[in-house]
Scaffold this motif. Structure first.
Motif: not given
Length: 330
Positions: A211, A215, A240-241, A243-246, A248
């Motif tokens: 993670v 990042q 996870q990272v 997705k958190e930063n859009n 996709t």
């Protein structure tokens, strides 16, 4: 169904034993326990590199199940990723009077002192998952280069002719598993000159470390098209990272068949593929090999427990309630 099978040696067992909190523990697996000299029960020592990964927790469970089924006694030691402690653990297991040793090395070269002590004591050693240069009667593992190759081919296919940048999150520095999973992946994507690979850091197969790494890497590599990690736990950290930063649009792939990853693949998201590496069957095969070696039976120097590709075409067939996808499914 598209499954590439190399070779399979699979074993089943009946019960999941609880994990003890101490560093060196004993799992009595037949009668009143005891050692071979006192009761006729074979005693197996298992020195494991770490328990800080779902794969290695399940590997221990598989070994415990198989030892119980065989009526053997399993003495377990967790090195906590410390090679000095592992050498001390091996010496302690020798002192306990084990008949045979299973070793999952922290460092293939650094564990040399422990292997030498076992040889001096006349105790045969079988390595599991991570091989050593010398000192073992046999090694039980899977073709990690093939795992990387299978997954790499799927990533290359997904990127297509346009190619793109791939971030690679590595396992452990100096480890044969990480080396082979990297080499196989690189071979699979090499045909497309438009694919470039950015070497990420060694994250020791731990999700939280991945993670942190991802990042930073997606900031310095905003044009990334895919992330390949040497295990699914790290790949899921990368997912996870992203997705958190859009992000996709970025594809993800890993290795090991962790069920969380298998379900993500089956769901049709950006997670593309993983490679089968069932630790329960691997632990069972390792125990059986150790027992055969101790009894003087002829065994192969390298025992391949088999692998296969899990992708969107067959992920639903592997989906279940286990921690990892189970080997032997058709």
């Amino acid at each position: 169904m598209r499954i590439k099978r190399i070779f399979g040696i699979f074993a089943s067992a009946s019960a999941v034993l609880s994990l003890a909190a101490c560093s060196v523990s004993t799992t009595p697996s037949g009668g009143d326990g005891g050692n071979k000299k006192a009761t006729g029960t074979l005693s197996i020592g298992f020195s494991q590199a770490t328990q800080q990964s779902p794969f290695y927790v399940q590997l221990r469970i598989g070994a415990e199940q198989a030892a119980k089924k065989a009526g053997a006694k399993l003495n377990f030691a967790d090195a906590g990723d410390d090679v000095t402690k592992q050498n001390n653990d091996i010496q302690d297991l020798i002192t306990r009077g084990v008949d045979v040793l299973l070793v999952n090395p922290v460092d293939p070269k650094g564990v040399k002192a422990g292997l030498a002590a076992a040889e001096a004591a006349g105790i045969p050693v079988v390595t599991v998952d991570r091989p050593v240069p010398s000192g073992a009667a046999a090694h039980v593992g899977r073709d990690n280069k093939e795992m990387g190759r299978l997954v790499g081919a799927q990533v290359a296919k997904a990127l297509g002719a346009k190619g793109g940048k791939i971030i690679e999150i590595k396992g452990d520095a100096g480890g044969a598993v990480a080396r082979d999973r990297s080499a196989g992946f690189h071979e699979a994507v090499a045909a497309n000159s438009k694919i470039t690979i950015v070497a990420g850091p060694y994250c020791d197969y731990i999700r939280s470390k991945a993670v942190t790494a991802v990042q930073d890497l997606i900031q310095t590599n905003p044009d990334v098209k895919a992330v390949y990690a040497h295990n699914d736990d790290m790949a899921l950290g990368a997912l996870q990272v992203l997705k958190e930063n859009n992000r996709t649009d970025v594809k993800v792939a890993g290795v090991d068949g962790l069920m969380e990853a298998v379900k993500s693949i089956a769901g049709g998201g950006p997670y593309l593929a993983t490679a089968l590496n069932d630790p329960i069957s691997l632990g069972a095969t390792a125990v059986q090999t150790a027992l055969d070696v101790q009894k003087g039976k002829k065994v192969a120097a390298d025992v391949d427990a088999g692998t296969g590709l899990i992708d969107r075409d067959n992920a639903a067939d592997y989906t279940g309630s286990t921690t990892f996808a189970l080997a032997g499914k058709e």
